[in-house]
Design an enzyme around this catalytic site. Structure first.
Site, PDB file in Angstrom:
ATOM      1  N   ALA A  96       3.156  -0.738   4.857  1.00 33.42           N
ATOM      2  CA  ALA A  96       2.786  -0.749   6.161  1.00 33.42           C
ATOM      3  C   ALA A  96       2.212  -1.952   6.568  1.00 33.42           C
ATOM      4  CB  ALA A  96       1.685   0.276   6.280  1.00 33.42           C
ATOM      5  N   ARG A 134       5.840  12.658  -2.736  1.00 34.54           N
ATOM      6  CA  ARG A 134       6.027  13.385  -1.513  1.00 34.54           C
ATOM      7  C   ARG A 134       7.122  12.655  -0.734  1.00 34.54           C
ATOM      8  NH1 ARG A 134       1.691  11.400   1.525  1.00 34.54           N
ATOM      9  NH2 ARG A 134       2.607  12.873   3.234  1.00 34.54           N
ATOM     10  N   ASN A 175       8.265  -5.382  -0.936  1.00 35.50           N
ATOM     11  CA  ASN A 175       8.248  -4.525  -0.085  1.00 35.50           C
ATOM     12  C   ASN A 175       6.457  -4.396   0.208  1.00 35.50           C
ATOM     13  OD1 ASN A 175       7.974  -1.804   1.388  1.00 35.50           O
ATOM     14  ND2 ASN A 175       8.983  -0.823  -0.192  1.00 35.50           N
ATOM     15  N   ARG A 206      13.159   4.671  12.405  1.00 31.81           N
ATOM     16  CA  ARG A 206      12.041   5.479  12.348  1.00 31.81           C
ATOM     17  C   ARG A 206      11.053   5.251  13.597  1.00 31.81           C
ATOM     18  NH1 ARG A 206       9.488   4.891   6.598  1.00 31.81           N
ATOM     19  NH2 ARG A 206       8.256   6.969   7.461  1.00 31.81           N
ATOM     20  N   PRO A 218       1.018  -1.197  -0.199  1.00 30.22           N
ATOM     21  CA  PRO A 218       0.113  -0.020  -0.126  1.00 30.22           C
ATOM     22  C   PRO A 218       0.721   1.295  -0.074  1.00 30.22           C
ATOM     23  CG  PRO A 218      -0.238  -1.100   2.157  1.00 30.22           C
ATOM     24  CD  PRO A 218       0.437  -2.208   1.091  1.00 30.22           C
ATOM     25  N   ASN A 219       0.225   2.095  -0.678  1.00 28.46           N
ATOM     26  CA  ASN A 219       0.905   3.680  -0.886  1.00 28.46           C
ATOM     27  C   ASN A 219       2.057   3.800  -1.849  1.00 28.46           C
ATOM     28  OD1 ASN A 219      -1.337   4.633   0.742  1.00 28.46           O
ATOM     29  ND2 ASN A 219      -0.478   4.026   2.504  1.00 28.46           N
ATOM     30  N   HIS A 275      12.709  -2.564   2.199  1.00 31.53           N
ATOM     31  CA  HIS A 275      12.161  -1.285   2.723  1.00 31.53           C
ATOM     32  C   HIS A 275      13.204  -0.199   2.233  1.00 31.53           C
ATOM     33  CE1 HIS A 275       9.224  -3.387   4.837  1.00 31.53           C
ATOM     34  NE2 HIS A 275      10.142  -4.036   5.366  1.00 31.53           N
ATOM     35  N   GLU A 294      12.852  -9.391   1.464  1.00 28.74           N
ATOM     36  CA  GLU A 294      11.807  -8.133   2.066  1.00 28.74           C
ATOM     37  C   GLU A 294      12.679  -7.019   1.988  1.00 28.74           C
ATOM     38  OE1 GLU A 294      11.152  -8.555   6.289  1.00 28.74           O
ATOM     39  OE2 GLU A 294      10.188  -6.575   6.221  1.00 28.74           O
ATOM     40  N   TYR A 300      12.048   8.658   1.424  1.00 30.75           N
ATOM     41  CA  TYR A 300      11.783   7.889   0.171  1.00 30.75           C
ATOM     42  C   TYR A 300      12.349   7.847  -0.978  1.00 30.75           C
ATOM     43  CZ  TYR A 300       8.204   5.864   3.244  1.00 30.75           C
ATOM     44  OH  TYR A 300       7.532   5.633   4.447  1.00 30.75           O
TER      45      TYR A 300
HETATM   46  O1  CA2 Z   1      10.663   2.068   3.561  1.00 30.16           O
HETATM   47  C1  CA2 Z   1       9.551   1.477   2.990  1.00 30.16           C
HETATM   48  O2  CA2 Z   1       9.959   0.892   1.922  1.00 30.16           O
HETATM   49  C2  CA2 Z   1       8.126   1.171   3.564  1.00 30.16           C
HETATM   50  O3  CA2 Z   1       7.907  -0.336   3.367  1.00 30.16           O
HETATM   51  C3  CA2 Z   1       7.322   2.206   2.966  1.00 30.16           C
HETATM   52  C4  CA2 Z   1       6.080   2.000   3.709  1.00 30.16           C
HETATM   53  C5  CA2 Z   1       6.016   2.156   5.342  1.00 30.16           C
HETATM   54  O4  CA2 Z   1       4.862   1.973   5.818  1.00 30.16           O
HETATM   55  C6  CA2 Z   1       7.009   1.256   5.787  1.00 30.16           C
HETATM   56  O5  CA2 Z   1       7.071   1.224   7.169  1.00 30.16           O
HETATM   57  C7  CA2 Z   1       8.451   1.256   5.119  1.00 30.16           C
HETATM   58  C8  CA2 Z   1       5.202   3.287   3.310  1.00 30.16           C
HETATM   59  C9  CA2 Z   1       5.187   3.428   1.792  1.00 30.16           C
HETATM   60  C10 CA2 Z   1       4.339   4.937   1.492  1.00 30.16           C
HETATM   61  O6  CA2 Z   1       5.237   5.396   0.665  1.00 30.16           O
HETATM   62  C11 CA2 Z   1       5.147   6.847   0.441  1.00 30.16           C
HETATM   63  C12 CA2 Z   1       5.734   7.590  -0.485  1.00 30.16           C
HETATM   64  C13 CA2 Z   1       5.604   8.759  -0.871  1.00 30.16           C
HETATM   65  C14 CA2 Z   1       4.618   9.179  -0.050  1.00 30.16           C
HETATM   66  C15 CA2 Z   1       3.969   8.878   0.964  1.00 30.16           C
HETATM   67  C16 CA2 Z   1       4.098   7.510   1.163  1.00 30.16           C
END
Ligand code: CA2
Length: 153
Positions: free
Chosen positions: A85, A21, A82, A115, A13-14, A108, A106, A26
């Site tokens: 969340a 953003r 990946n 974090r 997700p996301n 990230h 896996e 990221y």
């Molecule tokens: O660091 C990672 O790759 C995560 O898997 C990314 C997830 C986060 O919930 C994990 O804890 C770590 C979030 C992905 C959402 O990515 C976004 C990118 C741009 C703006 C908002 C969210």
């Protein structure tokens, strides 16, 4: 006869928001950029790439089942995953990987251990062959390479 095998790259997700953003967390690559990076690495290793993203847990589970069946059929070497969340919440994804015996690396993008504490626990890590955290989107490339190396042993 030339045998072609594939590798899955699954995103939770996301991750479709990558590059739009939070570049300080990221980076600046978009998800299509990540797909291109993965395609280059897969091609370099002689692998077909299957690349997916979903915001829905069940969809991710279905792809894990599909990839697991294809590993058993000798068509696929495993999956880079990946889980976003869902990493921190999903027993269902844990069970899908365990139940299919899918080789998973896996990934990230961010260093989840630097974090919030709710990102420190992963339901996926205990059933993954390995994990790559905090190396940015380059982690995807490294994970494909790692799965390829594992498939040779
Ligand atoms: O660091 C990672 O790759 C995560 O898997 C990314 C997830 C986060 O919930 C994990 O804890 C770590 C979030 C992905 C959402 O990515 C976004 C990118 C741009 C703006 C908002 C969210």
């Amino acid at each position: 006869m030339i045998l072609v095998t594939g590798v899955y790259v699954l995103n939770g997700p996301n991750l479709n928001l990558l590059g739009t953003r939070r570049p300080e967390v990221y980076g600046t690559m978009t998800l299509p950029d990540v797909e291109e990076l993965c395609r280059e690495e897969a091609t370099r290793l002689g692998l077909d790439l299957v690349f997916h993203q979903s915001n829905h847990e069940g969809r991710l589970i279905d792809w894990i089942h599909e990839a697991g069946a294809r590993v058993k059929a000798g068509e696929v070497i495993g999956a880079v995953f990946n889980p976003g969340a869902y990493t921190h919440t999903s027993i269902a994804l844990h069970d899908a990987i365990e139940g299919t015996e899918l080789p998973v690396v896996e990934v990230h993008i961010s260093n989840v251990h630097r974090r919030e504490s709710f990102r420190h626990h992963s339901y996926i890590s205990p059933v993954a062959r390995g994990t790559i955290v905090g190396l940015g989107t380059d982690g995807y490339r490294l994970a494909i390479d790692a799965l390829h190396r594992m498939s040779l042993t």
